[in-house]
Enzyme design. Structure first.
Site, PDB file in Angstrom:
ATOM      1  N   ARG A 151       0.777  -1.161   0.138  1.00 39.24           N
ATOM      2  CA  ARG A 151      -0.015   0.249  -0.210  1.00 39.24           C
ATOM      3  C   ARG A 151       0.889   1.257  -0.191  1.00 39.24           C
ATOM      4  NH1 ARG A 151      -4.082   0.480   4.698  1.00 39.24           N
ATOM      5  NH2 ARG A 151      -5.399  -1.090   3.508  1.00 39.24           N
ATOM      6  N   ARG A 189      -4.326   3.134  17.481  1.00 39.50           N
ATOM      7  CA  ARG A 189      -5.148   2.464  16.246  1.00 39.50           C
ATOM      8  C   ARG A 189      -4.672   3.457  15.125  1.00 39.50           C
ATOM      9  NH1 ARG A 189      -7.805  -1.249  13.883  1.00 39.50           N
ATOM     10  NH2 ARG A 189      -9.386  -2.238  14.839  1.00 39.50           N
ATOM     11  N   LYS A 190      -5.493   2.953  13.756  1.00 40.65           N
ATOM     12  CA  LYS A 190      -5.233   3.706  12.513  1.00 40.65           C
ATOM     13  C   LYS A 190      -5.761   5.144  12.833  1.00 40.65           C
ATOM     14  CE  LYS A 190      -8.092   2.896   9.154  1.00 40.65           C
ATOM     15  NZ  LYS A 190      -8.869   2.021   8.123  1.00 40.65           N
ATOM     16  N   GLY A 232     -16.953  -5.656   1.728  1.00 44.25           N
ATOM     17  CA  GLY A 232     -16.952  -7.296   2.084  1.00 44.25           C
ATOM     18  C   GLY A 232     -17.195  -7.772   3.683  1.00 44.25           C
ATOM     19  N   CYS A 257     -14.372  -0.699   4.687  1.00 44.67           N
ATOM     20  CA  CYS A 257     -13.775  -0.136   3.754  1.00 44.67           C
ATOM     21  C   CYS A 257     -14.026   0.495   2.540  1.00 44.67           C
ATOM     22  CB  CYS A 257     -12.465  -1.225   3.334  1.00 44.67           C
ATOM     23  SG  CYS A 257     -11.558  -1.857   4.849  1.00 44.67           S
ATOM     24  N   GLY A 258     -15.147   0.054   2.045  1.00 37.15           N
ATOM     25  CA  GLY A 258     -15.899   0.334   1.037  1.00 37.15           C
ATOM     26  C   GLY A 258     -17.012   1.279   1.162  1.00 37.15           C
TER      27      GLY A 258
HETATM   28 FE1  SRM Z   1      -9.519  -0.839   5.121  1.00 38.26          FE
HETATM   29  C1  SRM Z   1      -8.448  -3.321   7.153  1.00 38.26           C
HETATM   30  C2  SRM Z   1      -8.453  -2.466   2.570  1.00 38.26           C
HETATM   31  C3  SRM Z   1     -10.124   2.025   3.275  1.00 38.26           C
HETATM   32  C4  SRM Z   1     -11.667   0.458   7.635  1.00 38.26           C
HETATM   33  N1  SRM Z   1      -8.658  -2.513   4.837  1.00 38.26           N
HETATM   34  C5  SRM Z   1      -8.298  -3.332   5.920  1.00 38.26           C
HETATM   35  C6  SRM Z   1      -7.266  -4.447   5.486  1.00 38.26           C
HETATM   36  C7  SRM Z   1      -5.884  -3.948   5.712  1.00 38.26           C
HETATM   37  C8  SRM Z   1      -7.664  -5.893   6.199  1.00 38.26           C
HETATM   38  C9  SRM Z   1      -6.387  -6.752   5.879  1.00 38.26           C
HETATM   39  O1  SRM Z   1      -5.466  -6.714   6.387  1.00 38.26           O
HETATM   40  O2  SRM Z   1      -6.640  -7.559   4.715  1.00 38.26           O
HETATM   41  C10 SRM Z   1      -7.796  -4.262   3.890  1.00 38.26           C
HETATM   42  C11 SRM Z   1      -6.601  -4.785   2.907  1.00 38.26           C
HETATM   43  C12 SRM Z   1      -7.161  -5.891   1.957  1.00 38.26           C
HETATM   44  C13 SRM Z   1      -6.640  -5.838   0.753  1.00 38.26           C
HETATM   45  O3  SRM Z   1      -5.872  -6.578   0.244  1.00 38.26           O
HETATM   46  O4  SRM Z   1      -6.711  -4.778  -0.156  1.00 38.26           O
HETATM   47  C14 SRM Z   1      -8.331  -2.746   3.759  1.00 38.26           C
HETATM   48  N2  SRM Z   1      -9.415  -0.173   3.207  1.00 38.26           N
HETATM   49  C15 SRM Z   1      -8.878  -1.162   2.271  1.00 38.26           C
HETATM   50  C16 SRM Z   1      -8.941  -0.499   0.992  1.00 38.26           C
HETATM   51  C17 SRM Z   1      -8.005  -1.052   0.021  1.00 38.26           C
HETATM   52  C18 SRM Z   1     -10.202  -0.718   0.550  1.00 38.26           C
HETATM   53  C19 SRM Z   1     -10.463  -0.383  -1.028  1.00 38.26           C
HETATM   54  O5  SRM Z   1     -10.477  -1.227  -1.845  1.00 38.26           O
HETATM   55  O6  SRM Z   1     -10.572   0.779  -1.567  1.00 38.26           O
HETATM   56  C20 SRM Z   1      -8.879   0.991   1.301  1.00 38.26           C
HETATM   57  C21 SRM Z   1      -7.481   1.473   1.769  1.00 38.26           C
HETATM   58  C22 SRM Z   1      -7.335   2.914   1.979  1.00 38.26           C
HETATM   59  C23 SRM Z   1      -5.773   3.296   1.834  1.00 38.26           C
HETATM   60  O7  SRM Z   1      -5.397   3.778   0.764  1.00 38.26           O
HETATM   61  O8  SRM Z   1      -5.299   3.420   2.844  1.00 38.26           O
HETATM   62  C24 SRM Z   1      -9.512   0.992   2.877  1.00 38.26           C
HETATM   63  N3  SRM Z   1     -10.585   0.920   5.558  1.00 38.26           N
HETATM   64  C25 SRM Z   1     -10.668   1.877   4.628  1.00 38.26           C
HETATM   65  C26 SRM Z   1     -11.955   2.966   4.974  1.00 38.26           C
HETATM   66  C27 SRM Z   1     -12.331   4.177   4.173  1.00 38.26           C
HETATM   67  C28 SRM Z   1     -11.877   5.315   4.328  1.00 38.26           C
HETATM   68  O9  SRM Z   1     -10.811   5.457   4.953  1.00 38.26           O
HETATM   69  O10 SRM Z   1     -12.221   6.407   4.107  1.00 38.26           O
HETATM   70  C29 SRM Z   1     -12.182   2.572   6.151  1.00 38.26           C
HETATM   71  C30 SRM Z   1     -13.491   3.090   7.330  1.00 38.26           C
HETATM   72  C31 SRM Z   1     -13.034   4.159   7.569  1.00 38.26           C
HETATM   73  C32 SRM Z   1     -12.187   4.289   8.984  1.00 38.26           C
HETATM   74  O11 SRM Z   1     -11.119   3.552   8.745  1.00 38.26           O
HETATM   75  O12 SRM Z   1     -12.548   4.808   9.763  1.00 38.26           O
HETATM   76  C33 SRM Z   1     -11.580   1.332   6.442  1.00 38.26           C
HETATM   77  N4  SRM Z   1     -10.096  -1.200   7.087  1.00 38.26           N
HETATM   78  C34 SRM Z   1     -10.834  -0.643   7.936  1.00 38.26           C
HETATM   79  C35 SRM Z   1     -10.792  -1.331   9.396  1.00 38.26           C
HETATM   80  C36 SRM Z   1     -11.736  -1.018  10.487  1.00 38.26           C
HETATM   81  C37 SRM Z   1     -11.098  -0.013  11.352  1.00 38.26           C
HETATM   82  C38 SRM Z   1     -11.478   0.035  12.869  1.00 38.26           C
HETATM   83  O13 SRM Z   1     -11.170   1.051  13.490  1.00 38.26           O
HETATM   84  O14 SRM Z   1     -11.915  -1.070  13.173  1.00 38.26           O
HETATM   85  C39 SRM Z   1     -10.146  -2.348   9.126  1.00 38.26           C
HETATM   86  C40 SRM Z   1      -9.594  -3.370  10.171  1.00 38.26           C
HETATM   87  C41 SRM Z   1      -8.609  -3.037  11.328  1.00 38.26           C
HETATM   88  O15 SRM Z   1      -8.091  -1.938  10.922  1.00 38.26           O
HETATM   89  O16 SRM Z   1      -8.434  -3.748  12.014  1.00 38.26           O
HETATM   90  C42 SRM Z   1      -9.453  -2.297   7.890  1.00 38.26           C
HETATM   91 FE1  SF4 Z   2     -13.762  -5.956   4.934  1.00 39.39          FE
HETATM   92 FE2  SF4 Z   2     -12.173  -4.115   4.405  1.00 39.39          FE
HETATM   93 FE3  SF4 Z   2     -11.578  -6.597   3.549  1.00 39.39          FE
HETATM   94 FE4  SF4 Z   2     -13.467  -5.280   2.419  1.00 39.39          FE
HETATM   95  S1  SF4 Z   2     -11.258  -4.704   2.238  1.00 39.39           S
HETATM   96  S2  SF4 Z   2     -13.662  -7.412   3.102  1.00 39.39           S
HETATM   97  S3  SF4 Z   2     -14.368  -4.183   4.262  1.00 39.39           S
HETATM   98  S4  SF4 Z   2     -11.463  -5.739   5.651  1.00 39.39           S
END
Ligand code: SRM
Ligand code: SF4
Length: 535
Positions: free
Chosen positions: A69, A183-184, A456, A461-462
């Site tokens: 990333r 956290r993030k 998903g 994240c979506g």
């Molecule tokens: Fe996300 C975790 C993908 C935007 C909330 N997110 C993950 C992980 C890293 C989980 C993992 O290890 O597999 C996903 C990686 C999957 C992969 O292989 O791509 C993942 N998040 C994404 C992306 C790629 C979704 C997308 O297809 O666009 C986005 C990458 C953003 C970036 O460039 O940094 C992405 N994630 C978001 C957003 C939207 C936003 O930021 O506007 C959110 C909700 C907003 C927020 O965070 O407040 C989001 N992601 C999470 C969470 C829940 C966080 C929490 O506080 O619990 C997780 C789980 C975690 O962090 O433990 C997570």
């Molecule tokens: Fe869940 Fe984020 Fe993975 Fe989508 S990319 S399946 S919302 S953790």
């Protein structure tokens, strides 16, 4: 002294424990070693967790093929940088691809650990970094995708976003001051009128606002500074605590602070320091900023930020300047620079392959100024195209794949990664999202875009809560079988007066979804069934 330092090790969750043992950023110095021992022989905590501090994600779904990333501040990159990213994934053949993300960013797939030393060298050579892009770090900082191009913008966010990233990551090299947050943490800044960054879903966001500032405040040296202005001056109202998680989703709340642009970086630092030193660390589900604000109350939080900021904070302006509907930037638009245009290409669910990226880089170089921009809708913009070149750009074959005028449902489709690569996923998303929209468009006619977001799992994240129709993956039981399904969210509003949607229906099996969505499109969004074709 930090709360972490005063908390006993036994009360720490497993993430805090491994961070206390060895800071995530320490792996930066060990990349050569990891490359030579290979992913199977690596220490598991380094491999599965700490590598995320340099933006490298172990994928349990595709072991040995890592995701990387990036950080693309304000979503802006050059064609040279795009080519380097394309070269990185090209060598992985069918395993290599890239996703544009919901944070105006790029993720690369198929990465082999043995290639990391060379990849990092290539990235550094074109000033790209992936540092601190995962785990307990500040994510990619979002800004207006048309900053500096939009005649109606109030402030060009590009420089500020870069400055914030530089402060947090030490110019992209990694900054141990901010590598152990609870956290993030998400930061967004917008200088336009349409809230292009979804400010409300960030832990810290800056929205444009004019303020008449009177009286005095304390300068950094402790002396009183006169701050009297004859007319309102430009700055930002500050909102805090927005986030989505599986447990809870909240829109950001006003901090009752207004800052002039020159104070934005210092305020980011102050808020981050307060979060780092006092944020809750015992329970990971309650570690985002809003939980601290809840525990302290907004007044105490504001007072602590003010203390850390080192001078008195100015109260928020009565109103902000977000007064437009949100734009998606897909299509051809005039820039504020006479004779220049920007062209927004629709990238279906954000998925790109190496040859696409080379082609986009070529278009940006031949027709534009070599610059490429990303949007939080997972699309892409090529700016600075002269009027005289526009027509010929629009005849380029790649625009058949990446349209400037996609159909109305396709246009606004957003999808997270889903089961193809994400181990949290409860369902497959990206391909299903595309197939569903295609099936719906064959059945119904629309008169306006309807924003459908797929995610998903409940991590969101979506961003299903910002959508007209949000679909969140779940498992459902039907006829004694467990199937992939969705919970349906509605009511998300973006742009001015943004508000989060809520869950309206639970547990629809994906195999039964199309008629349900068809009915929603007809009853809520003015869609009409297509006339059956006459023979
Ligand atoms: Fe996300 C975790 C993908 C935007 C909330 N997110 C993950 C992980 C890293 C989980 C993992 O290890 O597999 C996903 C990686 C999957 C992969 O292989 O791509 C993942 N998040 C994404 C992306 C790629 C979704 C997308 O297809 O666009 C986005 C990458 C953003 C970036 O460039 O940094 C992405 N994630 C978001 C957003 C939207 C936003 O930021 O506007 C959110 C909700 C907003 C927020 O965070 O407040 C989001 N992601 C999470 C969470 C829940 C966080 C929490 O506080 O619990 C997780 C789980 C975690 O962090 O433990 C997570
Ligand atoms: Fe869940 Fe984020 Fe993975 Fe989508 S990319 S399946 S919302 S953790």
């Amino acid at each position: 002294m930090t709360d972490l330092a005063t908390t006993t090790t036994t009360s720490l969750n497993k993430f805090e424990k491994f961070k206390a043992q060895k800071d995530g950023l320490a792996v930066k110095a060990e990349i050569e070693k990891f490359a030579s021992v290979g992913w199977e022989a690596m220490d598991e905590t380094d491999r599965d967790h700490r590598l995320k501090w340099v933006g490298v994600f172990f994928r349990p779904v595709t072991p040995g093929k890592f995701m990387m990333r990036m950080r693309i501040p304000n979503g802006i990159l050059s064609c040279e940088q795009m080519r380097v990213l394309a070269e990185v994934i090209q060598r992985y053949g069918d395993d290599g691809n890239a996703d544009l993300t919901t944070r105006q960013n790029i993720q690369l797939r198929g990465i082999r650990i043995e290639d990391l030393p060379e990849i990092f060298k290539k990235l550094r050579a074109v000033d790209l970094t992936s540092v601190q892009s995962g785990m307990d770090n500040v994510r990619n900082i979002t800004g207006d995708p048309v900053a500096g191009l939009d005649a109606d913008e109030l402030f060009d966010t590009r420089e500020l976003v870069q400055q914030i990233q530089n402060m947090i990551t030490s110019q992209g090299e990694g900054n141990p001051e901010f590598t152990n947050l609870p956290r993030k943490f998400n930061i967004a800044i917008t200088g336009g009128r349409d809230n292009s960054v979804h400010a409300e879903i960030n832990d810290l966001a800056f929205v444009p606002a004019f303020k008449e500032v009177e009286g005095a405040r304390i300068s950094e040296q402790g002396a009183e500074e006169e701050m009297t202005f004859s007319s309102p001056i430009f700055g930002f109202n500050v909102i805090v605590g927005g986030f989505f998680s599986a447990k809870r989703c909240e829109a950001a709340v006003p901090l009752n602070v207004w800052v002039p642009p020159e104070d934005v970086v210092a305020l980011c630092r102050a808020v981050l320091e307060v979060f780092r030193d006092h944020g809750l660390r015992a329970n990971r589900q309650k570690a985002r900023l809003m939980w601290l604000i809840d525990e302290w109350g907004l007044e105490k939080f504001r007072a602590e930020v003010e203390k850390q900021f080192g001078k008195s904070l100015i109260r928020a302006a009565a109103r902000d300047e977000i007064d437009w509907e949100k734009r998606d930037h897909v299509g051809v638009y005039k820039q504020k620079q006479p004779g220049l245009n920007y062209v927004g290409l629709h990238i279906p669910v954000g998925r790109l392959f190496a040859e696409d990226m080379f082609e986009i880089a070529r278009l940006a170089e031949v027709y534009g100024s070599g610059e490429i921009r990303l949007t939080v809708e997972q699309n892409l913009i090529i700016p600075n195209i002269a009027d005289s070149l526009l027509e010929s750009l629009l005849t380029e074959p790649v625009l058949n794949k990446f349209s400037i005028n996609p159909t109305l449902l396709t246009r606004s489709l957003v999808s997270c990664t889903g089961a193809q690569f994400c181990n949290f996923a409860l369902i497959e998303t990206k391909n299903r999202a595309l197939e569903t929209v295609k099936a719906l468009e064959a059945e119904v006619e629309l008169t306006r875009p309807v924003r459908i977001h797929w995610t998903g799992c409940p991590n969101s994240c979506g961003q299903p809560q910002v959508a007209d129709i949000g679909l969140m993956g779940t498992k459902v039981r039907k006829n004694g079988k467990t199937l992939e399904g969705v919970d349906i969210y509605m009511g998300g509003k973006v742009g001015k007066e943004a508000q989060l949607g809520t869950c309206v229906t639970k547990g629809i099996p994906c195999e039964d979804l199309i008629p349900v969505l068809q009915e929603l499109l007809i009853s809520h969004f003015g869609a009409r069934l297509r006339e059956p074709a006459t023979v």
